[in-house]
Motif scaffolding. Structure first.
Motif: not given
Length: 86
Positions: A2-8, A10-13
């Motif tokens: 879940r943390q990896i998806k949140a970082r991805i 955030a990076l996309r945003c």
């Protein structure tokens, strides 16, 4: 996971924000009609001027545009975002 998806996400945003900022900051010309006229040879290319220089159609258009800007008939180029609010 879940943390990896949140970082991805955030990076996309962040990438979208950077891209939108870059797009908004590009210099563009406001709409302005700039008529030009010139004598052309048989190929449609501009003839030589009195100094022997052959101007391209793009150069003639640029000269005419900046002449209109100097006269105050056209606005100079500005950042794209400035045109969104005018």
């Amino acid at each position: 996971m879940r943390q990896i998806k949140a970082r991805i996400l955030a990076l996309r945003c962040a990438a979208c924000l950077v891209g939108a900022g870059w797009f908004a900051g590009q210099t563009v010309r406001p709409e302005c009609d700039v008529p030009i006229s010139f004598f052309a040879d048989s190929n449609g290319d501009p003839m030589l001027d009195e100094n022997g220089k052959r101007w391209t159609v793009h150069e003639l258009n640029e000269r005419a545009y900046w002449g209109k800007v100097r006269e105050g008939a056209c606005e100079p180029p500005s950042a794209r975002w400035r045109q969104w609010f005018s």
